[in-house]
Design an enzyme around this catalytic site. Structure first.
Site, PDB file in Angstrom:
ATOM      1  N   HIS A  81       0.834  -1.201   0.000  1.00 32.69           N
ATOM      2  CA  HIS A  81       0.000   0.000   0.000  1.00 32.69           C
ATOM      3  C   HIS A  81       0.869   1.252   0.000  1.00 32.69           C
ATOM      4  O   HIS A  81       1.286   1.750   1.043  1.00 32.69           O
ATOM      5  CB  HIS A  81      -0.935  -0.013   1.214  1.00 32.69           C
ATOM      6  CG  HIS A  81      -1.894  -1.162   1.207  1.00 32.69           C
ATOM      7  ND1 HIS A  81      -2.999  -1.209   0.392  1.00 32.69           N
ATOM      8  CD2 HIS A  81      -1.886  -2.329   1.912  1.00 32.69           C
ATOM      9  CE1 HIS A  81      -3.658  -2.330   0.595  1.00 32.69           C
ATOM     10  NE2 HIS A  81      -3.010  -3.037   1.509  1.00 32.69           N
ATOM     11  N   CYS A 181     -34.066   5.399  20.104  1.00 34.13           N
ATOM     12  CA  CYS A 181     -33.177   6.422  20.651  1.00 34.13           C
ATOM     13  C   CYS A 181     -32.625   7.316  19.547  1.00 34.13           C
ATOM     14  O   CYS A 181     -32.718   8.543  19.605  1.00 34.13           O
ATOM     15  CB  CYS A 181     -32.011   5.776  21.403  1.00 34.13           C
ATOM     16  SG  CYS A 181     -32.419   5.208  23.069  1.00 34.13           S
ATOM     17  N   HIS A 182     -32.019   6.686  18.527  1.00 36.01           N
ATOM     18  CA  HIS A 182     -31.169   7.432  17.597  1.00 36.01           C
ATOM     19  C   HIS A 182     -31.897   8.007  16.393  1.00 36.01           C
ATOM     20  O   HIS A 182     -31.322   8.825  15.675  1.00 36.01           O
ATOM     21  CB  HIS A 182     -30.010   6.543  17.159  1.00 36.01           C
ATOM     22  CG  HIS A 182     -29.140   6.114  18.297  1.00 36.01           C
ATOM     23  ND1 HIS A 182     -28.452   7.009  19.088  1.00 36.01           N
ATOM     24  CD2 HIS A 182     -28.864   4.877  18.800  1.00 36.01           C
ATOM     25  CE1 HIS A 182     -27.779   6.349  20.014  1.00 36.01           C
ATOM     26  NE2 HIS A 182     -28.019   5.059  19.866  1.00 36.01           N
ATOM     27  N   CYS A 223     -24.315  -0.784  23.955  1.00 33.69           N
ATOM     28  CA  CYS A 223     -25.714  -0.407  23.739  1.00 33.69           C
ATOM     29  C   CYS A 223     -26.649  -1.577  24.054  1.00 33.69           C
ATOM     30  O   CYS A 223     -27.691  -1.402  24.693  1.00 33.69           O
ATOM     31  CB  CYS A 223     -25.917   0.052  22.304  1.00 33.69           C
ATOM     32  SG  CYS A 223     -25.273   1.697  21.951  1.00 33.69           S
TER      33      CYS A 223
END
Length: 262
Positions: A81, A181-182, A223
């Protein structure tokens, strides 16, 4: 604590009778689309912004050293790379993706381990080990500022659907889903914190709660534990699927690694 539990209880009650949610078409991105960075306290934002103070750079530096260190085979990651051959700048923004050889969905951690096994004759690194976290953070850092853009067509489509279902399915003793929630309550307070939109663009991230760098899968496990559900294993198919879904949901936001979170 009581206020936090009351909020969770209200979410549980609001979920009842909404069993069809997981069968609907994918929800639109939260609007406006906001990184978790936008929900941080000013001092935490400043910590992320300062490359000298941001503790995540301890892992970035180690990852850069590992990237240039030859394996037993004599090959280092940096040998393949380079800027002109298989450049990595921007690559992290397109993960998770389907591996052409195996047909499996892989995230950055899995891609690094595949490269170790295929091209360096090395054993895979353990998930959440300092070595794998460091390499993953370094590779993600090379894409810092690149907008997320993932492919969910072809073989990735089933993975995306699985991740969406996991995100929208209620689980645990609190009977809560990620979307409640999100998607439904971001920007509101929960136990002194502001609920974010749940994007993974800062991961691997340094969490003040952990006092360490951690992967997105570690956050997903937290979570699940938070709603009193059984967390999946690191690198599980469920979490890989959720990672793909979250990446698509965050499309257009920039990679922030190393993020700093609460």
């Amino acid at each position: 604590m009581k206020a936090g539990l009351a909020f969770l209880s209200a979410l549980c009650l609001s979920a009842c009778g909404d069993d069809a949610a997981s069968t609907q078409s994918p929800p639109a991105q939260p609007q406006p689309l906001l990184s978790g960075y936008e929900f941080l306290q000013p001092q935490t934002r400043a910590l992320q912004d300062d490359n000298f103070a941001n503790p995540g750079f301890l892992w970035i530096d180690r990852g850069e050293a590992l990237f240039s260190t030859a394996a037993a085979s004599g090959e280092a990651c940096s040998d393949c790379h380079t800027d002109t051959s298989l450049p990595l700048a921007g690559a992290a923004a397109h993960y998770p993706k389907i591996d052409a050889e195996s047909g499996d969905l892989v995230n950055l951690e899995a891609r690094i381990n595949l490269c170790r096994m295929r091209y360096q004759d090395e054993a895979p690194l353990e998930y959440e080990s300092d070595e794998l976290l460091s390499l993953t953070a370094y590779v993600a850092y090379l894409s810092r500022g690149t907008p997320v853009s993932v492919d969910i067509e072809g073989a990735a489509a089933d993975w995306y659907a699985r991740g969406r279902d996991y995100f929208e399915t209620r689980r645990g003793q609190f009977n809560l889903s990620c979307t409640q929630c999100h998607d439904d309550n971001w920007g509101k307070k929960l136990r002194g914190d502001t609920i974010s939109q749940g994007h993974g663009t800062g991961f691997p991230a340094y969490r003040l709660e952990w006092q360490s760098l951690g992967s997105l899968h570690r956050r997903l496990r937290d979570c699940d534990a938070g709603v009193r559900a059984e967390p999946r294993m690191f690198g599980s198919d469920d979490y890989l699927a959720v990672e793909l879904y979250l990446a698509k949901r965050a499309e257009g936001l920039e990679i922030e690694t190393p993020g700093v979170r609460r």
